[in-house]
Write a protein that holds these residues in place. Structure first.
Motif, short mmCIF file in Angstrom:
data_model
loop_
_atom_site.label_atom_id
_atom_site.label_comp_id
_atom_site.label_asym_id
_atom_site.label_seq_id
_atom_site.Cartn_x
_atom_site.Cartn_y
_atom_site.Cartn_z
N VAL A 640 0.85 -1.19 0.00
CA VAL A 640 0.00 0.00 0.00
C VAL A 640 0.89 1.24 0.00
N ASP A 641 0.52 2.23 -0.83
CA ASP A 641 1.22 3.52 -0.86
C ASP A 641 0.21 4.63 -0.65
N TYR A 642 0.52 5.50 0.29
CA TYR A 642 -0.32 6.67 0.57
C TYR A 642 0.54 7.91 0.38
N THR A 643 0.21 8.73 -0.61
CA THR A 643 1.01 9.90 -0.95
C THR A 643 0.14 11.15 -0.91
N GLY A 644 0.79 12.29 -0.74
CA GLY A 644 0.02 13.53 -0.73
C GLY A 644 0.88 14.75 -0.56
N ASN A 645 0.23 15.89 -0.65
CA ASN A 645 0.88 17.18 -0.42
C ASN A 645 -0.12 18.12 0.22
N ILE A 646 0.39 19.18 0.80
CA ILE A 646 -0.46 20.19 1.42
C ILE A 646 0.17 21.56 1.21
N ASP A 659 -14.27 41.97 -7.45
CA ASP A 659 -14.20 40.56 -7.86
C ASP A 659 -14.64 39.68 -6.68
N PRO A 660 -15.69 38.85 -6.84
CA PRO A 660 -16.21 38.07 -5.71
C PRO A 660 -15.40 36.83 -5.37
N ARG A 661 -14.40 36.50 -6.17
CA ARG A 661 -13.59 35.32 -5.88
C ARG A 661 -12.65 35.61 -4.70
N LYS A 662 -12.22 34.55 -4.03
CA LYS A 662 -11.36 34.70 -2.87
C LYS A 662 -10.03 35.33 -3.26
N ALA A 663 -9.57 36.29 -2.43
CA ALA A 663 -8.30 36.95 -2.71
C ALA A 663 -7.11 36.06 -2.39
N THR A 664 -7.31 35.12 -1.49
CA THR A 664 -6.27 34.15 -1.16
C THR A 664 -6.87 32.75 -1.18
N SER A 665 -6.06 31.79 -1.50
CA SER A 665 -6.51 30.41 -1.51
C SER A 665 -6.63 29.89 -0.09
N PRO A 666 -7.41 28.85 0.15
CA PRO A 666 -7.44 28.22 1.47
C PRO A 666 -6.27 27.23 1.58
N TRP A 667 -6.12 26.61 2.75
CA TRP A 667 -5.25 25.46 2.83
C TRP A 667 -5.85 24.37 1.94
N TRP A 668 -5.02 23.71 1.16
CA TRP A 668 -5.55 22.66 0.29
C TRP A 668 -4.55 21.52 0.16
N SER A 669 -5.08 20.34 -0.20
CA SER A 669 -4.25 19.14 -0.22
C SER A 669 -4.76 18.18 -1.29
N ILE A 670 -3.82 17.55 -1.98
CA ILE A 670 -4.12 16.48 -2.93
C ILE A 670 -3.53 15.19 -2.36
N GLN A 671 -4.38 14.19 -2.13
CA GLN A 671 -3.93 12.94 -1.52
C GLN A 671 -4.35 11.76 -2.38
N ASN A 672 -3.52 10.72 -2.36
CA ASN A 672 -3.74 9.56 -3.23
C ASN A 672 -3.43 8.28 -2.47
N TYR A 686 -1.75 -2.75 -10.31
CA TYR A 686 -1.95 -1.71 -9.30
C TYR A 686 -3.23 -0.93 -9.60
N GLY A 687 -3.74 -0.31 -8.57
CA GLY A 687 -4.93 0.52 -8.71
C GLY A 687 -5.11 1.36 -7.46
N GLY A 688 -5.99 2.33 -7.56
CA GLY A 688 -6.20 3.17 -6.39
C GLY A 688 -7.07 4.37 -6.70
N ILE A 689 -6.92 5.39 -5.86
CA ILE A 689 -7.73 6.60 -5.96
C ILE A 689 -6.80 7.81 -5.97
N LYS A 690 -7.02 8.71 -6.90
CA LYS A 690 -6.32 9.99 -6.94
C LYS A 690 -7.24 11.08 -6.41
N ASN A 691 -6.65 12.01 -5.67
CA ASN A 691 -7.39 13.13 -5.08
C ASN A 691 -8.51 12.61 -4.19
N LEU A 692 -8.10 11.88 -3.15
CA LEU A 692 -9.05 11.28 -2.21
C LEU A 692 -10.05 12.28 -1.63
N LEU A 693 -9.60 13.50 -1.40
CA LEU A 693 -10.46 14.52 -0.78
C LEU A 693 -11.37 15.21 -1.78
#
Length: 759
Positions: A640-646, A659-672, A686-693
């Motif tokens: 099993v491999d669990y990878t990600g970034n934040i 402009d109604p869009r956010k001026a700054t991004s939130p905390w965000w993470s891509i996990q697999n 092999y198989g799995g899920i990308k961008n679990l969140l």
């Protein structure tokens, strides 16, 4: 008397045979069987090597205590005490640790010559295909998302152009090499990075910090050297095929041929296809750019007398990509009825190395790249051609405590496009840029003591447009002991800007580009302090710690100002300075129970001081973290491999104060997460899920692409000064703009694939 003698002899034989034992087992690395591993009992004649399946056996070993030594190229050597028991066959399986963890492997990027990584005065990070397999991707660009301090940055929501940031510095400050050749630069950094398949890679070496004294002016913030597979050690046949529930399909094929005793050929083919329109955020624009890509790579190696080097390699890359209105097809290309961004890329590369037949070690390296791009961004046409030829001759010599390297280099760049970037600043007529860049460099790596090394380097280049360039370099290494190493590096950088190849916002959308003055080259000064510590616990756990403090100071920094006018981008040299500073740390743990952890984090402050006002650099986070956790499930063939970034918040480009869009991004993470089965010989499934969140930048935002329903601004009203007038139809005073992007706009998806490797 014969019968008793026979009985006595038989008894002695039985007793003697009972005084022997044997050992057998399997040698693996990253849970993959290894062949040709040396296994010996130290101080004896007993030994063997593993077969293709990683199996070994040593028989008829006299009873007693021995030290078993297991060694393989590129792996950490292991010594284990064993007790041979009378008439017993012992099973002993060993999982070798890659020398990536032990810093024993040979690297070339830091000093332009082969050195043991732990001996290099320049800190070099090394990543092998095994690491990137923990999260399979179709190209090198995406694979780097799990490297600490390195971030692939998307720059456009429509065509998904991108670059690579190192320690917060934007893509143009990162030099990308293939086998040490600077062929991925300027125009090719925009789309060429996504065309480098993983199947070519033997390893990737990354240097964070200055390297201009060896590699030239572009290596300001760091460099990435993609080392391609050696023909001698490549597999006879290798295949890696995977697909996702978004219908992305990637095929990597490679094979080796030996047409003669002295010639070997390695061929790699990559095919990527994504032709499925997805619009999950319901803005009638593609969430991800559609792509059809093929890359063909071939490398030849010729054996010569005295093992002199001679290799040739070539690569052809073609890509057809488009994004935009989901109703778009090629009949709308370049028109103003249905918006689309369509890019055709053709690229050819040739590179080689030839060691001259002299007593002195003289190496000639050469490369040529031809890049043609035919693009339409709505009604904006961008046609560009780039040709780069590069030659370099190096002399490598050791004299007493001095390890010398000297060289001469010549680089010719031809660049032309149909934008103001190639206009003569005075006549405003088209004038293709033809740049000659000859240079000389010298480096002396001095062994002061057994534990201290000092590297001094200087480089002098002459740019046919901007004149003389001088880039010194200094590196110091102190080995407190075998497990504690301190390195200090400092240097300067010089960079000439190719504006339209580096800032995609100048092409997409409806902004007009204004170059206020003739742009001067940028200069930088960099220092980096690195500390490495290795820990071996009594329980068999290995821990590697790697920490760095870095600082870069820029003058003449070229900045695109988006704030003065929502319809224009003003480019000019910074009236002040820019800084990038921070601290980075990596940890690498191998537990005895099979759990492996590689994690890292970087805290940085990248700021710009213009006319005395300090501001955070746009689209740059202050904190980033990455991790990869792997576990081999015991008594099974699964891992099993669990990878990600934040990433921490970053400042984002808004079009107006309304402009109604956010001026700054939130905390965000891509996990697999990935599950791999290797119970079939020479095959992995092999198989799995990308961008679990299921994270995308549309979350908590009313929209991502501004006015996607009016991409040609046909219903936008402007006043006499060119500013947008707020109307009931346009209550926020916006124009069409797809540059509000900080994270991949691709949500959760499943993937499955298979690998075949025949040596």
């Amino acid at each position: 008397m014969k019968f008793p003698f026979f009985i006595i002899s038989l008894g002695i034989t039985i007793i003697s045979s009972a005084q022997f034992g044997s050992i057998n087992g399997t040698i693996l690395s990253e849970d993959i069987p290894l062949d040709k591993v040396s296994i010996i009992l130290k101080g004896t004649k007993f030994g063997t090597t593993t077969n293709d399946s990683g199996n070994y056996i040593i028989s008829e070993i006299p009873v007693g205590k021995y030290v078993l030594q297991i060694a393989a190229v590129g792996k950490n050597k292991i010594e284990k005490t064993i007790q041979i028991i009378s008439n017993k066959k012992q099973l002993l399986n060993i999982n070798l640790i890659n020398s990536f963890h032990e810093l024993n492997e040979v690297v070339v990027t830091g000093t332009l010559k082969e050195v043991i990584r732990s001996e290099s005065p320049v800190p070099v990070e090394v990543y092998t295909p095994t690491y990137f397999k923990k999260n399979p991707t179709p190209n090198i660009y995406e694979a780097l998302q799990n490297v600490n301090g390195v971030r692939p940055q998307l720059n456009c929501n429509v065509c998904n152009t991108g670059d690579i940031h190192i320690n917060g510095l934007e893509g143009p400050y990162t030099m990308v090499l293939i086998d040490g050749m600077p062929i991925v630069s300027s125009l090719s950094t925009v789309y060429g990075l996504s065309g480098i398949p993983n199947s070519l890679v033997e390893r990737i070496e990354i240097v964070k910090g200055p390297a201009s004294s060896l590699y030239g002016s572009e290596a300001v913030g760091g460099l990435i050297n993609i080392i391609t597979k050696k023909t001698q050690t490549a597999a006879l046949l290798s295949a890696d095929i995977f697909s996702t529930t978004w219908l992305e399909t990637n095929v990597d094929l490679s094979f080796k041929l030996n047409p003669s005793k002295k010639t070997s050929i390695f061929t790699g083919i990559n095919i990527f296809n994504y032709d499925h329109i997805v619009d999950n955020n319901n803005d009638n624009f593609t969430d991800v750019t559609l792509q059809k890509r093929i890359s063909f790579f071939q490398k030849w190696n010729f054996e010569r007398k005295n093992n002199y080097v001679f290799s040739l390699a070539a690569r052809y890359h073609y890509e057809d990509r488009w994004g935009g209105d989901i109703r778009w097809n090629k009949s709308f290309r370049g028109g103003d009825s249905i918006y689309g961004e369509s890019i055709y890329t053709k690229r050819f590369e040739l590179m080689g190395s030839y060691q001259l037949p002299f007593k002195e070690k003289l190496m000639l390296a050469f490369s040529y790249s031809n890049h043609d791009q035919d693009s339409r961004y709505g009604i904006t046409t961008f046609i560009a051609q780039q040709r780069i030829a590069f030659f370099q001759l190096t002399w490598d010599k050791k004299i007493n405590t001095h390890d010398l390297l000297a060289g001469i280099a010549l680089r010719y760049t031809y660049y032309d496009d149909n934008t103001p970037a190639t206009n003569n600043f005075i006549t405003l007529q088209n004038q293709p840029q033809k740049t000659w860049l000859p240079g000389v460099f010298f480096q002396d790596e001095l062994s002061i003591t057994k534990n201290q090394k000092l590297l001094m380097g200087i480089r002098f280049d002459y740019n046919s447009i901007h004149g003389n360039i001088f880039t010194p370099r200094l590196a110091y290494k102190l080995s407190l002991n075998n497990n504690n190493i301190l390195r200090l590096n400092a240097g300067t950088g010089f960079r000439v800007v190719n504006l339209f190849t580096e800032d995609h916002a100048a092409l997409t959308g409806a902004r007009e580009v204004v170059i206020k003055n003739e742009l001067l080259p940028e200069k930088s000064y960099n220092i980096n302090l690195n500390f490495l510590k290795k820990i071996y616990t009594t329980t068999g756990t290995y821990i590697g710690l790697d920490a760095s403090i870095f600082y870069t100071y820029f003058t003449n920094r070229i900045i695109g100002n988006y704030d003065l006018d929502p319809n224009k981008i003003y480019y000019d040299n910074l009236q002040g300075f820019a800084e990038s500073k921070g601290i980075s740390a990596n940890i690498d743990i191998n537990f005895k129970n099979g759990i492996k952890l590689i994690a890292g984090c970087t805290y940085m402050d990248v700021s710009i001081v213009n006319n005395g006002i300090r501001s955070q650099q746009i689209l740059t986070e202050k904190f980033t973290g990455t991790w990869a956790v792997s576990y081999k499930i015991k008594k099974t063939n699964f891992s099993v491999d669990y990878t990600g970034n934040i990433y921490s918040p970053m400042r984002l480009p808004l079009l107006s104060e309304f402009d109604p869009r956010k001026a700054t991004s939130p905390w965000w993470s891509i996990q697999n997460i990935q599950l791999t089965y290797n119970g079939i010989r020479k095959v992995e499934i092999y198989g799995g899920i990308k961008n679990l969140l299921d994270w995308t930048p549309t979350k908590n935002n009313p929209f991502i692409i501004s006015r996607s329903y009016d991409p040609f601004d046909k219903n936008v009203k402007f006043n006499s000064s060119g500013n947008v007038i707020i109307t009931p139809e346009n209550p926020y005073g916006l124009t069409f703009d797809p540059t509000y992007v900080y994270a991949p706009n691709q949500g959760l998806r499943f993937f499955i694939g298979a690998r075949v490797n025949i040596k």
